[in-house]
Design a protein around this motif. Sequence first.
Motif, PDB file in Angstrom:
ATOM      1  N   SER A  96       4.872   3.027  -1.916  1.00 61.98           N
ATOM      2  CA  SER A  96       5.147   4.214  -2.731  1.00 61.98           C
ATOM      3  C   SER A  96       6.175   5.117  -2.058  1.00 61.98           C
ATOM      4  O   SER A  96       7.066   5.656  -2.713  1.00 61.98           O
ATOM      5  CB  SER A  96       3.866   5.015  -2.977  1.00 61.98           C
ATOM      6  OG  SER A  96       3.081   4.401  -3.959  1.00 61.98           O
ATOM      7  N   ASP A 111      10.389  -7.649 -12.679  1.00 60.34           N
ATOM      8  CA  ASP A 111       9.699  -6.406 -13.016  1.00 60.34           C
ATOM      9  C   ASP A 111      10.661  -5.221 -12.933  1.00 60.34           C
ATOM     10  O   ASP A 111      11.820  -5.360 -12.551  1.00 60.34           O
ATOM     11  CB  ASP A 111       8.418  -6.246 -12.181  1.00 60.34           C
ATOM     12  CG  ASP A 111       8.671  -5.947 -10.711  1.00 60.34           C
ATOM     13  OD1 ASP A 111       9.563  -5.125 -10.404  1.00 60.34           O
ATOM     14  OD2 ASP A 111       7.954  -6.516  -9.872  1.00 60.34           O
ATOM     15  N   TYR A 120       0.862  -1.191   0.000  1.00 60.42           N
ATOM     16  CA  TYR A 120       0.000   0.000   0.000  1.00 60.42           C
ATOM     17  C   TYR A 120       0.896   1.238   0.000  1.00 60.42           C
ATOM     18  O   TYR A 120       2.004   1.177  -0.541  1.00 60.42           O
ATOM     19  CB  TYR A 120      -0.956  -0.064   1.216  1.00 60.42           C
ATOM     20  CG  TYR A 120      -2.002   1.017   1.271  1.00 60.42           C
ATOM     21  CD1 TYR A 120      -2.751   1.344   0.162  1.00 60.42           C
ATOM     22  CD2 TYR A 120      -2.235   1.710   2.455  1.00 60.42           C
ATOM     23  CE1 TYR A 120      -3.708   2.350   0.215  1.00 60.42           C
ATOM     24  CE2 TYR A 120      -3.198   2.704   2.523  1.00 60.42           C
ATOM     25  CZ  TYR A 120      -3.925   3.022   1.402  1.00 60.42           C
ATOM     26  OH  TYR A 120      -4.870   4.008   1.469  1.00 60.42           O
TER      27      TYR A 120
END
Length: 212
Positions: free
Chosen positions: A106, A159, A102
């Motif tokens: 960031s 990724d 969550y």
Amino acid sequence: MAAQRVGDGLFLTFEGGDGSGKSTQAVLLEEWLRSRGRTVVRTREPGGTDVGNEIREIVLHRRGHIAPRAEALLYAADRAHHISTVVRPALERGEIVLQDRYLDSSVAYQGVGRELEAGEIRDLSLWAAEGLLPDVTVLLDLDVAIGRGRLDESRTRFDRLEAEAAEFHGRVREAYLALAAAEPERFLVLDATRPVDDIAAAVRSRVSELLA
Ligand code: TYD
């Protein structure tokens, strides 16, 4: 922006570096909560909605450069849609939301890893999520080299973030620990090298307190 509670539900998030075992712990907690008759929504960011999965593909797997601020806004857009359409409605129904990553992701990855300003990234996320903060955030803390080794064993495709250098991931880890130190009531920090069952027991014990 002030934190706010929604309905009678509980909002629990799992954070940590790649390979720290977040999803394993979320699955174990979900099984335990269901066995106690609770309704659980297990979800993740980025992703967790159809729109979010499209954003996830761009932000994690699109080839070529994405400007750091654009990356931060894509995560925030995913978050805004996910919180509004999945998480808040579940909390309002009194359900328990277990979420893999969550806003702390960031702050750690975009704010500190990408060297945007951590406070601005947090404010952006809080704006996106209309101030929603988790009741508890489990941080699975892991040495960067060990996390990397676990990923190398299980992955063929890395990724955009996983492909970053060890130095980047070292800063992400320090950022997480600083976030936990700043909000000790919200964070439960656990050593991710402990046996899976020990970690699960520690998480259950914290969640039991909240449910009591
Ligand atoms: P995750 O789904 O945990 O990856 P995996 O399933 O491959 O373990 O997270 C994917 C990546 O997204 C991870 O490397 C961290 C990154 N991320 C950010 O950089 N910022 C964010 O706000 C979020 C939610 C994730």
